[in-house]
Design an enzyme around this catalytic site. Structure first.
Site, PDB file in Angstrom:
ATOM      1  N   SER A 112      50.860  69.399  51.924  1.00 37.52           N
ATOM      2  CA  SER A 112      50.594  69.223  50.962  1.00 37.52           C
ATOM      3  C   SER A 112      52.102  69.957  49.810  1.00 37.52           C
ATOM      4  O   SER A 112      51.265  71.587  49.141  1.00 37.52           O
ATOM      5  CB  SER A 112      49.111  69.834  50.312  1.00 37.52           C
ATOM      6  OG  SER A 112      49.200  69.753  49.139  1.00 37.52           O
ATOM      7  N   SER A 115      46.444  68.792  43.237  1.00 34.69           N
ATOM      8  CA  SER A 115      47.724  68.034  44.771  1.00 34.69           C
ATOM      9  C   SER A 115      46.562  66.739  44.817  1.00 34.69           C
ATOM     10  O   SER A 115      48.044  66.483  44.844  1.00 34.69           O
ATOM     11  CB  SER A 115      47.863  68.396  46.001  1.00 34.69           C
ATOM     12  OG  SER A 115      48.286  69.943  45.525  1.00 34.69           O
ATOM     13  N   LYS A 134      49.981  64.626  44.160  1.00 35.05           N
ATOM     14  CA  LYS A 134      51.314  64.407  44.844  1.00 35.05           C
ATOM     15  C   LYS A 134      51.442  62.854  45.306  1.00 35.05           C
ATOM     16  O   LYS A 134      52.027  62.938  45.291  1.00 35.05           O
ATOM     17  CB  LYS A 134      51.184  65.547  45.631  1.00 35.05           C
ATOM     18  CG  LYS A 134      51.477  66.890  45.773  1.00 35.05           C
ATOM     19  CD  LYS A 134      51.228  67.382  46.995  1.00 35.05           C
ATOM     20  CE  LYS A 134      51.673  68.650  46.754  1.00 35.05           C
ATOM     21  NZ  LYS A 134      50.477  69.702  46.226  1.00 35.05           N
TER      22      LYS A 134
END
Length: 377
Positions: free
Chosen positions: A132, A74, A77
């Site tokens: 997240s 993640s 991101k």
């Protein structure tokens, strides 16, 4: 006098020889050029790749295989936010269609978005940064023209930032074949993102209220609390944030930024021996970086963003002077679906590397809970 540079054995997959940011960043092993009085690097580091850099000057203070291509989980991101966050007014309201939260990878981390309900854009971004939430990423991607459109724009953004180790397959960082990045590229993404005041505020937010479902009896929209999954936030002194990530296949990855005495450092650690170590090793490298200020020669540099055709390079995210691109306006007459509790995303003032005060930040950090799963969180 310069002490001889330190080097250790390379991992199985060597970095490229012609590396962005300087020749030494393409060399295997630890790269360090200490001056007299420089502190020793932390011992027992297990990350397959890591890098310590100065977010203001771009100087790389030390590195270990920073161009090694690894699954980012993640932390990808960060690039998603670099690409999409400047496009939409934070106060804009969007009604989520059912198809916008379909096709999310099994086991994904979610903030809890429901179809046929309205959400402010700022709530969606809190879902991205704090929880997240892959559901929040998918909704924002659909607002941006769809998953594939967003992936293409993220790849173009990476190329503009000269992040040549990165290949984007999914916008949320979920494990996908061929999706890779590097400690160097993730540091570029974080440096660019932190120049955007909204990005900086969201990643520094420890907790917030998120809009919930509508009570069938009262007809009132509820809300529930969400907390940032960054285990150093509020525990490591001066930590600004940025983003953590872990998946079963990718392991753990963390990009952290902290400010102390007017200096902002970035540390990226990829794939250490365990989930807890990604935070332990980030904190240890931040401690080292602040202690090493003025006592090491840089071994490389975070490069500037490529200029648009016909323009001079600015080295800034979102345009000259770090200003974000003009946002899409809020829909006329749109009313928010629910009021979210203040989460620290207002009142930052001028862009740049000003300190961000984190309430409750104290020395040290406590025990961290091992939590490994396929989700990108």
């Amino acid at each position: 006098m310069l002490i001889a540079p330190v080097a250790v054995a390379a991992p199985q997959q060597p970095p490229p020889s012609a590396a962005v940011g300087g020749e030494r960043l393409g060399s295997p092993g630890v790269q360090l050029a200490p001056l007299a009085g420089a502190p020793a690097l932390p011992t027992g580091l297990t990350g397959q790749s890591w890098m310590v850099s100065d977010a203001t000057s771009g100087e790389v203070l030390a590195s270990y295989n920073p161009h090694l291509k690894l699954p980012p989980a993640s932390t990808l991101k960060i690039l998603f936010a670099d690409t999409v966050l400047p496009k939409f007014d934070r106060n804009a309201v969007h009604r989520v269609a059912d198809e916008e939260i379909q096709g999310i990878g099994a086991g994904s981390s979610l903030v809890g978005i429901k179809e046929n309900l309205e959400y402010r854009v700022e709530d969606l971004w809190r879902g991205v940064f704090l929880s997240s939430g892959n559901d929040a990423v998918h909704v924002l991607s659909h607002m941006n023209g769809g998953i594939q459109q967003t992936v293409a724009e993220m790849q173009a953004r990476a190329e503009a930032l000269q992040a040549r180790d990165t290949r984007v397959v999914s916008p949320d960082g979920y494990d996908m074949d061929g999706q890779v990045s590097s400690a160097y590229d993730l540091s570029l993404f974080a440096r660019a993102g932190l120049r955007n005041a909204d990005f900086r505020a969201y990643c520094a937010t420890r907790d917030a209220m998120f809009p919930g479902a509508v009570d069938k009896n009262t007809g009132q929209r509820g809300s529930f609390g969400i907390a940032n999954t960054d285990r150093l936030l509020g525990k490591y002194p001066g930590l600004i944030g940025v983003k953590n990530g872990t998946t079963t296949n990718a392991g753990s990855t963390f990009v952290g930024a902290a400010e102390r005495d007017g200096r902002t450092l970035l540390v990226t650690v990829m794939h250490p021996a365990s989930y807890q170590k990604v935070y332990d090793e980030t904190a240890a490298l931040l401690d080292w970086g602040f202690a090493a200020a003025g006592k090491v020669q840089p071994v490389g540099k975070l490069v500037d963003e490529l200029p648009p055709a016909g323009a001079e390079p600015s080295g800034q995210a979102g345009g000259t002077a770090g200003a974000p691109a003009p946002p899409h306006p809020s829909p006329a007459g749109a009313e928010p679906a629910a009021s979210a509790a203040p989460a620290g995303d207002d009142g930052l003032g001028l862009l740049g590397w000003s300190a961000v005060g984190l309430a409750g930040a104290g020395a040290g950090y406590g025990a961290l809970v091992l939590r490994r799963r396929r989700s990108a969180d």
